[in-house]
Design an enzyme around this catalytic site. Structure first.
Site, PDB file in Angstrom:
ATOM      1  N   PHE A  80     -15.763   3.355   7.093  1.00 59.21           N
ATOM      2  CA  PHE A  80     -14.416   3.819   6.825  1.00 59.21           C
ATOM      3  C   PHE A  80     -14.012   3.663   5.428  1.00 59.21           C
ATOM      4  O   PHE A  80     -12.661   3.876   4.958  1.00 59.21           O
ATOM      5  CB  PHE A  80     -13.253   2.784   7.722  1.00 59.21           C
ATOM      6  CG  PHE A  80     -13.548   1.163   7.198  1.00 59.21           C
ATOM      7  CD1 PHE A  80     -12.808   0.736   5.988  1.00 59.21           C
ATOM      8  CD2 PHE A  80     -14.299   0.463   8.181  1.00 59.21           C
ATOM      9  CE1 PHE A  80     -12.819  -0.606   5.716  1.00 59.21           C
ATOM     10  CE2 PHE A  80     -14.360  -0.776   7.926  1.00 59.21           C
ATOM     11  CZ  PHE A  80     -13.784  -1.539   6.769  1.00 59.21           C
ATOM     12  N   ASN A 132      -1.964  -0.271   7.491  1.00 61.80           N
ATOM     13  CA  ASN A 132      -1.581  -1.743   7.531  1.00 61.80           C
ATOM     14  C   ASN A 132      -0.409  -2.198   6.575  1.00 61.80           C
ATOM     15  O   ASN A 132      -0.290  -3.385   6.305  1.00 61.80           O
ATOM     16  CB  ASN A 132      -2.756  -2.657   8.099  1.00 61.80           C
ATOM     17  CG  ASN A 132      -3.658  -2.783   6.803  1.00 61.80           C
ATOM     18  OD1 ASN A 132      -3.519  -2.369   5.951  1.00 61.80           O
ATOM     19  ND2 ASN A 132      -4.745  -3.485   7.252  1.00 61.80           N
ATOM     20  N   HIS A 149      -1.609  -5.403   1.307  1.00 59.14           N
ATOM     21  CA  HIS A 149      -2.988  -6.226   1.061  1.00 59.14           C
ATOM     22  C   HIS A 149      -2.541  -7.636   0.759  1.00 59.14           C
ATOM     23  O   HIS A 149      -1.609  -7.851  -0.060  1.00 59.14           O
ATOM     24  CB  HIS A 149      -3.505  -5.549   0.033  1.00 59.14           C
ATOM     25  CG  HIS A 149      -4.477  -6.447  -0.751  1.00 59.14           C
ATOM     26  ND1 HIS A 149      -6.087  -6.464  -0.043  1.00 59.14           N
ATOM     27  CD2 HIS A 149      -4.931  -7.059  -1.641  1.00 59.14           C
ATOM     28  CE1 HIS A 149      -6.736  -7.167  -0.573  1.00 59.14           C
ATOM     29  NE2 HIS A 149      -6.051  -7.791  -1.771  1.00 59.14           N
ATOM     30  N   GLU A 202      -8.995 -10.380  -8.225  1.00 57.00           N
ATOM     31  CA  GLU A 202      -8.244  -9.339  -7.915  1.00 57.00           C
ATOM     32  C   GLU A 202      -7.072  -9.333  -8.960  1.00 57.00           C
ATOM     33  O   GLU A 202      -6.544  -8.331  -9.789  1.00 57.00           O
ATOM     34  CB  GLU A 202      -7.566  -9.275  -6.547  1.00 57.00           C
ATOM     35  CG  GLU A 202      -8.593  -8.920  -5.393  1.00 57.00           C
ATOM     36  CD  GLU A 202      -8.171  -9.153  -4.180  1.00 57.00           C
ATOM     37  OE1 GLU A 202      -7.051  -9.716  -3.862  1.00 57.00           O
ATOM     38  OE2 GLU A 202      -8.989  -8.867  -3.201  1.00 57.00           O
ATOM     39  N   TYR A 222     -11.821  -2.693  -3.725  1.00 58.29           N
ATOM     40  CA  TYR A 222     -12.579  -2.848  -2.251  1.00 58.29           C
ATOM     41  C   TYR A 222     -14.011  -2.627  -2.422  1.00 58.29           C
ATOM     42  O   TYR A 222     -14.762  -2.334  -1.428  1.00 58.29           O
ATOM     43  CB  TYR A 222     -12.097  -1.582  -1.537  1.00 58.29           C
ATOM     44  CG  TYR A 222     -10.623  -1.811  -0.905  1.00 58.29           C
ATOM     45  CD1 TYR A 222     -10.336  -3.134  -0.138  1.00 58.29           C
ATOM     46  CD2 TYR A 222      -9.626  -0.966  -1.196  1.00 58.29           C
ATOM     47  CE1 TYR A 222      -9.056  -3.189   0.362  1.00 58.29           C
ATOM     48  CE2 TYR A 222      -8.476  -1.459  -0.421  1.00 58.29           C
ATOM     49  CZ  TYR A 222      -8.133  -2.535   0.063  1.00 58.29           C
ATOM     50  OH  TYR A 222      -6.847  -2.615   0.599  1.00 58.29           O
ATOM     51  N   ARG A 228      -1.717 -14.857   3.714  1.00 56.75           N
ATOM     52  CA  ARG A 228      -2.480 -14.134   4.772  1.00 56.75           C
ATOM     53  C   ARG A 228      -1.659 -14.397   6.274  1.00 56.75           C
ATOM     54  O   ARG A 228      -1.804 -13.400   6.959  1.00 56.75           O
ATOM     55  CB  ARG A 228      -4.043 -14.353   5.043  1.00 56.75           C
ATOM     56  CG  ARG A 228      -4.695 -14.414   3.741  1.00 56.75           C
ATOM     57  CD  ARG A 228      -5.034 -12.864   3.834  1.00 56.75           C
ATOM     58  NE  ARG A 228      -6.162 -12.436   4.768  1.00 56.75           N
ATOM     59  CZ  ARG A 228      -6.780 -11.201   4.833  1.00 56.75           C
ATOM     60  NH1 ARG A 228      -6.779 -10.433   3.861  1.00 56.75           N
ATOM     61  NH2 ARG A 228      -7.676 -10.920   5.804  1.00 56.75           N
ATOM     62  N   ARG A 236       2.451  -7.178   9.233  1.00 55.02           N
ATOM     63  CA  ARG A 236       1.868  -6.131   9.860  1.00 55.02           C
ATOM     64  C   ARG A 236       2.234  -6.029  11.218  1.00 55.02           C
ATOM     65  O   ARG A 236       2.449  -5.031  11.980  1.00 55.02           O
ATOM     66  CB  ARG A 236       0.295  -5.979   9.783  1.00 55.02           C
ATOM     67  CG  ARG A 236      -0.116  -5.849   8.348  1.00 55.02           C
ATOM     68  CD  ARG A 236      -1.546  -6.501   8.195  1.00 55.02           C
ATOM     69  NE  ARG A 236      -2.004  -6.222   6.814  1.00 55.02           N
ATOM     70  CZ  ARG A 236      -3.312  -6.562   6.588  1.00 55.02           C
ATOM     71  NH1 ARG A 236      -3.896  -7.602   7.164  1.00 55.02           N
ATOM     72  NH2 ARG A 236      -3.688  -6.160   5.323  1.00 55.02           N
ATOM     73  N   LYS A 275       0.730  -1.366  -0.132  1.00 51.22           N
ATOM     74  CA  LYS A 275      -0.023   0.113  -0.015  1.00 51.22           C
ATOM     75  C   LYS A 275       0.916   1.287   0.082  1.00 51.22           C
ATOM     76  O   LYS A 275       2.016   1.285   0.149  1.00 51.22           O
ATOM     77  CB  LYS A 275      -0.782  -0.342   1.221  1.00 51.22           C
ATOM     78  CG  LYS A 275      -1.813  -1.359   1.282  1.00 51.22           C
ATOM     79  CD  LYS A 275      -2.798  -1.157   2.448  1.00 51.22           C
ATOM     80  CE  LYS A 275      -3.689  -2.576   2.395  1.00 51.22           C
ATOM     81  NZ  LYS A 275      -4.737  -2.316   3.437  1.00 51.22           N
ATOM     82  N   THR A 288      -5.587  -7.981  10.215  1.00 47.20           N
ATOM     83  CA  THR A 288      -6.075  -6.733   9.427  1.00 47.20           C
ATOM     84  C   THR A 288      -5.682  -5.668  10.559  1.00 47.20           C
ATOM     85  O   THR A 288      -5.184  -4.508   9.973  1.00 47.20           O
ATOM     86  CB  THR A 288      -7.606  -6.694   9.407  1.00 47.20           C
ATOM     87  OG1 THR A 288      -8.022  -7.645   8.500  1.00 47.20           O
ATOM     88  CG2 THR A 288      -8.011  -5.483   8.777  1.00 47.20           C
TER      89      THR A 288
HETATM   90  P1  DAT Z   1      -7.448  -7.262   5.139  1.00 52.98           P
HETATM   91  O1  DAT Z   1      -6.888  -6.171   4.379  1.00 52.98           O
HETATM   92  O2  DAT Z   1      -6.910  -7.718   6.355  1.00 52.98           O
HETATM   93  O3  DAT Z   1      -8.188  -8.176   3.976  1.00 52.98           O
HETATM   94  P2  DAT Z   1     -10.157  -6.340   5.006  1.00 52.98           P
HETATM   95  O4  DAT Z   1     -10.515  -6.618   3.680  1.00 52.98           O
HETATM   96  O5  DAT Z   1     -11.744  -6.361   6.038  1.00 52.98           O
HETATM   97  O6  DAT Z   1      -9.020  -6.432   5.687  1.00 52.98           O
HETATM   98  O7  DAT Z   1     -10.401  -4.484   5.028  1.00 52.98           O
HETATM   99  C1  DAT Z   1      -9.544  -3.998   3.893  1.00 52.98           C
HETATM  100  C2  DAT Z   1      -9.001  -2.771   4.522  1.00 52.98           C
HETATM  101  O8  DAT Z   1      -9.771  -1.915   4.913  1.00 52.98           O
HETATM  102  C3  DAT Z   1      -7.912  -3.129   5.755  1.00 52.98           C
HETATM  103  O9  DAT Z   1      -6.654  -3.448   5.264  1.00 52.98           O
HETATM  104  C4  DAT Z   1      -7.759  -2.069   6.508  1.00 52.98           C
HETATM  105  C5  DAT Z   1      -9.414  -1.424   6.217  1.00 52.98           C
HETATM  106  N1  DAT Z   1     -10.008  -1.410   7.219  1.00 52.98           N
HETATM  107  C6  DAT Z   1     -10.830  -2.524   7.721  1.00 52.98           C
HETATM  108  N2  DAT Z   1     -11.364  -2.628   8.734  1.00 52.98           N
HETATM  109  C7  DAT Z   1     -11.087  -1.367   9.305  1.00 52.98           C
HETATM  110  C8  DAT Z   1     -11.875  -0.669  10.209  1.00 52.98           C
HETATM  111  N3  DAT Z   1     -12.652  -1.204  11.250  1.00 52.98           N
HETATM  112  N4  DAT Z   1     -11.422   0.730  10.547  1.00 52.98           N
HETATM  113  C9  DAT Z   1     -10.462   1.291   9.595  1.00 52.98           C
HETATM  114  N5  DAT Z   1      -9.978   0.561   8.481  1.00 52.98           N
HETATM  115  C10 DAT Z   1     -10.367  -0.394   8.137  1.00 52.98           C
HETATM  116 MG    MG Z   2      -9.527  -8.082   2.634  1.00 57.80          MG
END
Ligand code: DAT
Ligand code: MG
Length: 148
Positions: free
Chosen positions: A57, A112, A115, A126, A49, A85, A102, A9, A91
């Site tokens: 968020f 974080n 991805h 993706e 996304y 992962r 992370r 990222k 996350t």
């Molecule tokens: P991951 O990236 O671990 O697959 P995700 O797909 O649920 O997690 O979410 C995508 C991204 O969105 C994550 O890397 C960071 C952001 N994100 C997720 N949950 C969040 C939250 N509760 N507050 C702020 N950002 C968040």
């Molecule tokens: Mg994800």
């Protein structure tokens, strides 16, 4: 062979962590099939996304993800989606163990640094979104040293 989409990222790129993150996938034995520095549009990231578009968020996430270039990668290998992962950690970086990407390099969920696809199905989607031209499929000479 299984493939996953891994992306450093904007904060990871800015902090000079591209080599560190890439090294961990190489060290494990996974094979790099594609790597490109990209400046994706807002629309492109909204597609990436899309599943999160209703989350509170989402706006902040897209703003963060468009704040600078990202490094898009495709990695191949046995169990690479799940293993990717595991290499990434949770996350929420504060819940991630030391030794994970992370866990070692981040603190906030919204920063974080990396991805990774969460399933084989989302990996396929993706990879098609980020590398519509396809990836380079090549046979490694060292394959028999990595797999029994
Ligand atoms: P991951 O990236 O671990 O697959 P995700 O797909 O649920 O997690 O979410 C995508 C991204 O969105 C994550 O890397 C960071 C952001 N994100 C997720 N949950 C969040 C939250 N509760 N507050 C702020 N950002 C968040
Ligand atoms: Mg994800």
């Amino acid at each position: 062979m299984e493939r996953t989409y891994i992306m450093v990222k904007p904060d990871g790129v800015e902090r000079g962590l591209v080599g560190e993150i890439t090294k961990r996938f190489e060290n494990k034995g996974f094979q790099l099939l594609a790597l490109e520095l990209k400046a994706p549009s807002r629309e492109h990231l909204e597609k990436h996304y899309a599943d999160l578009s209703a989350k509170p968020f989402f706006g902040g996430l897209i703003k963060y993800m468009t704040s600078g270039p990202v490094v898009a990668m495709v990695w191949q290998g046995k169990g690479v989606v799940k293993a990717g992962r595991v290499l990434l950690g949770e996350t929420n970086p504060l819940a991630s163990l030391p030794g994970t990407i992370r866990g070692d390099f981040a603190l906030d969920v919204g920063r974080n640094i990396c991805h990774g696809s969460d399933s084989v199905e989302s990996a396929e989607k993706e990879i098609a979104l980020w590398f519509p031209q396809g990836v380079i499929s090549h046979n490694r000479v060292i394959e028999k040293l990595i797999y029994e």
